[in-house]
Design a protein around this motif. Structure first.
Motif, PDB file in Angstrom:
ATOM      1  N   PRO A   1       0.813  -1.226   0.000  1.00  0.00           N
ATOM      2  CA  PRO A   1       0.000   0.000   0.000  1.00  0.00           C
ATOM      3  C   PRO A   1       0.846   1.276   0.000  1.00  0.00           C
ATOM      4  CG  PRO A   1      -0.838  -1.549   1.635  1.00  0.00           C
ATOM      5  CD  PRO A   1       0.456  -2.116   1.130  1.00  0.00           C
ATOM      6  N   PHE A   2       2.122   1.160   0.404  1.00  0.00           N
ATOM      7  CA  PHE A   2       2.967   2.357   0.492  1.00  0.00           C
ATOM      8  C   PHE A   2       4.064   2.348  -0.556  1.00  0.00           C
ATOM      9  CE2 PHE A   2       1.176   1.218   4.591  1.00  0.00           C
ATOM     10  CZ  PHE A   2       0.382   2.332   4.788  1.00  0.00           C
TER      11      PHE A   2
ATOM     12  N   ASN B   1       6.692  -1.937  13.182  1.00  0.00           N
ATOM     13  CA  ASN B   1       6.637  -2.664  14.457  1.00  0.00           C
ATOM     14  C   ASN B   1       5.994  -4.035  14.280  1.00  0.00           C
ATOM     15  OD1 ASN B   1       7.820  -0.536  15.782  1.00  0.00           O
ATOM     16  ND2 ASN B   1       5.986   0.091  16.903  1.00  0.00           N
ATOM     17  N   LEU B   2       4.871  -4.060  13.551  1.00  0.00           N
ATOM     18  CA  LEU B   2       4.184  -5.341  13.344  1.00  0.00           C
ATOM     19  C   LEU B   2       5.095  -6.322  12.610  1.00  0.00           C
ATOM     20  CD1 LEU B   2       0.523  -6.058  12.499  1.00  0.00           C
ATOM     21  CD2 LEU B   2       2.258  -7.059  11.034  1.00  0.00           C
ATOM     22  N   ILE B   3       5.703  -5.846  11.533  1.00  0.00           N
ATOM     23  CA  ILE B   3       6.563  -6.742  10.744  1.00  0.00           C
ATOM     24  C   ILE B   3       7.762  -7.191  11.574  1.00  0.00           C
ATOM     25  CG2 ILE B   3       8.077  -6.883   8.712  1.00  0.00           C
ATOM     26  CD1 ILE B   3       6.025  -5.019   7.280  1.00  0.00           C
TER      27      ILE B   3
ATOM     28  N   THR C   1       5.686   3.549  11.626  1.00  0.00           N
ATOM     29  CA  THR C   1       5.909   2.938  12.936  1.00  0.00           C
ATOM     30  C   THR C   1       5.045   1.690  13.128  1.00  0.00           C
ATOM     31  OG1 THR C   1       6.360   5.130  13.804  1.00  0.00           O
ATOM     32  CG2 THR C   1       5.964   3.398  15.417  1.00  0.00           C
ATOM     33  N   LEU C   2       3.742   1.831  12.904  1.00  0.00           N
ATOM     34  CA  LEU C   2       2.824   0.707  13.146  1.00  0.00           C
ATOM     35  C   LEU C   2       3.195  -0.513  12.308  1.00  0.00           C
ATOM     36  CD1 LEU C   2      -0.788   2.236  13.301  1.00  0.00           C
ATOM     37  CD2 LEU C   2       0.503   1.154  15.155  1.00  0.00           C
ATOM     38  N   THR C   3       3.385  -0.274  11.006  1.00  0.00           N
ATOM     39  CA  THR C   3       3.654  -1.382  10.092  1.00  0.00           C
ATOM     40  C   THR C   3       5.031  -1.981  10.346  1.00  0.00           C
ATOM     41  OG1 THR C   3       2.161  -0.396   8.492  1.00  0.00           O
ATOM     42  CG2 THR C   3       3.705  -2.020   7.644  1.00  0.00           C
TER      43      THR C   3
ATOM     44  N   PHE D   1      -2.826   7.511   6.216  1.00  0.00           N
ATOM     45  CA  PHE D   1      -2.148   6.611   7.152  1.00  0.00           C
ATOM     46  C   PHE D   1      -0.631   6.774   7.126  1.00  0.00           C
ATOM     47  CE2 PHE D   1      -6.150   4.850   5.834  1.00  0.00           C
ATOM     48  CZ  PHE D   1      -6.745   4.541   7.044  1.00  0.00           C
TER      49      PHE D   1
ATOM     50  N   GLU E   1       1.226   7.411  10.633  1.00  0.00           N
ATOM     51  CA  GLU E   1       1.362   6.327  11.604  1.00  0.00           C
ATOM     52  C   GLU E   1       1.922   5.041  10.997  1.00  0.00           C
ATOM     53  OE1 GLU E   1      -2.814   7.179  11.320  1.00  0.00           O
ATOM     54  OE2 GLU E   1      -3.229   5.186  12.151  1.00  0.00           O
ATOM     55  N   ALA E   2       1.767   4.882   9.681  1.00  0.00           N
ATOM     56  CA  ALA E   2       2.135   3.607   9.053  1.00  0.00           C
ATOM     57  C   ALA E   2       3.596   3.212   9.249  1.00  0.00           C
ATOM     58  CB  ALA E   2       1.775   3.619   7.573  1.00  0.00           C
TER      59      ALA E   2
ATOM     60  N   ARG F   1       7.937  -7.485  14.794  1.00  0.00           N
ATOM     61  CA  ARG F   1       7.496  -8.482  15.784  1.00  0.00           C
ATOM     62  C   ARG F   1       7.378  -9.856  15.117  1.00  0.00           C
ATOM     63  NH1 ARG F   1       4.132  -4.278  17.652  1.00  0.00           N
ATOM     64  NH2 ARG F   1       2.293  -5.078  16.590  1.00  0.00           N
ATOM     65  N   SER F   2       6.914  -9.849  13.846  1.00  0.00           N
ATOM     66  CA  SER F   2       6.759 -11.129  13.129  1.00  0.00           C
ATOM     67  C   SER F   2       8.109 -11.778  12.838  1.00  0.00           C
ATOM     68  CB  SER F   2       5.983 -10.927  11.834  1.00  0.00           C
ATOM     69  OG  SER F   2       6.847 -10.472  10.805  1.00  0.00           O
TER      70      SER F   2
ATOM     71  N   ASN G   1      -3.789   5.831   0.520  1.00  0.00           N
ATOM     72  CA  ASN G   1      -3.355   5.529   1.882  1.00  0.00           C
ATOM     73  C   ASN G   1      -2.706   6.726   2.559  1.00  0.00           C
ATOM     74  OD1 ASN G   1      -3.949   2.589   2.217  1.00  0.00           O
ATOM     75  ND2 ASN G   1      -2.784   2.497   0.321  1.00  0.00           N
TER      76      ASN G   1
END
Lengths: 208, 208
Positions: free
Chosen positions: B177-178, B200-202, B196-198, B190, B193-194, B204-205, B187
């Motif tokens: 999306p980016f 961080n999620l990746i 950091t949010l994205t 977003f 925030e994307a 963590r995975s 997008n």
């Protein structure tokens, strides 16, 4: 003009029968939009097709968008209902619930795109303009995600260190290309692999 | 017509000077497209603006799309160069490299959108049609992701259980999306925030 007898009631005295007429207008508009498309249809076209006067339609809906909103809300409610049915099965683990959420939201969206393209286009247009119906849909999908994550944290299946809000927001953002009807149409090349790849990535991120 | 002397050379005997003329056409077209947009400009318009004959331009480019491709490739190469510069800093951890990749790809894309909208539109159109330039761009971003993941696995910063291909593919999909100019425009709400949010999620995975 084929005006129902209720046409004399003012908006302030609307009774339950008004809901039937609203439903009748929505159903007819739905059919008309499905065939000719939302943007190409005017309220006059609708009135003619339904057999009501334009003024009569305006008694129930302020604008064409208001009718579109009702249709869009119905259509997105179907996706929500499909997801709800898929995830609310007794005995499923949060992991399995999450996989089903992703799979179902993609499958029903894709199904709408291929089988009801004109309606899909209304939903995509609504999403591009952030109509209330699409905001409500978004909020419902997010609340499903939140439910699943909380449940997974409670039983120790998911990690609890990351603030819940951040986790839910990030997952919602990662699912947006498939949840949002405006974006889904540009991601059709990925709908085969996305349910597994994206679910796996997100579930790895949730591991304790 | 202001024809450079090289105009008599046939395609089969093109020398290094032809590159200059190609660059000259691309630069002029770039300016013209930036002002009037890609879709509204014809090769005749371009020829008139540059002061070349249409036939002369066709000696160097088969079509308007071929000129658009050259412009699009330059424009996407700038994003790639910015990402490369951001991540290839001595001493950075794979985690930090990855954060920089996400941040830079979003920032340069957004910058292009707001400061060079007509060029952005060419890139978005190119992405919607999967022009080779956008495929190459996609492949380069993916290869950066792959490099970082492999490095993180080697030094034990990232998990190694998931097949590398699956990890890279899933991350690439999450960043789409980016990364993809066609999607980025939908997008923009977003992009704050994307990163950091994205990320961080990746990340963590990717945890071991």
């Amino acid at each position: 003009m084929n005006q129902p007898s209720i046409s004399s009631s003012s908006p302030s005295t609307r009774g339950p029968a008004d809901h039937d007429i609203r439903d009748q207008i929505v159903a007819a508009a739905n059919e008309h939009f499905s065939q000719y498309g939302y943007s190409k249809t005017t309220v006059s076209d609708l009135a003619k097709a339904i057999g009501f006067s334009k003024a009569y339609i305006y008694k129930f809906f302020d604008s064409k968008q208001a009718i579109g909103e009702a249709i869009c809300a119905n259509c997105l409610a179907e996706i929500v209902a499909a997801v709800e049915q898929a995830i609310n099965v007794e005995g499923l683990s949060p992991t399995e619930r999450f996989r089903r959420l992703v799979k179902t939201v993609i499958a029903t969206g894709v199904n709408l795109f291929f089988n009801d393209r004109k309606l899909y286009d209304i939903a995509a247009f609504a999403a591009s303009e952030s109509w209330p119906s699409t905001q409500a849909y978004d909020a419902q999908i997010k609340s499903f995600v939140s439910q699943i994550v909380r449940e997974g944290r409670e039983i120790g299946e998911f990690e609890r260190k990351t603030p819940l809000d951040e986790t839910v927001e990030a997952i919602h953002l990662a699912l947006r290309p498939f949840v949002n009807p405006l974006l889904l149409q540009y991601n059709l090349d990925f709908v085969e692999e996305a349910p597994t790849l994206t679910s796996n990535l997100i579930l790895r991120s949730l591991m304790p």
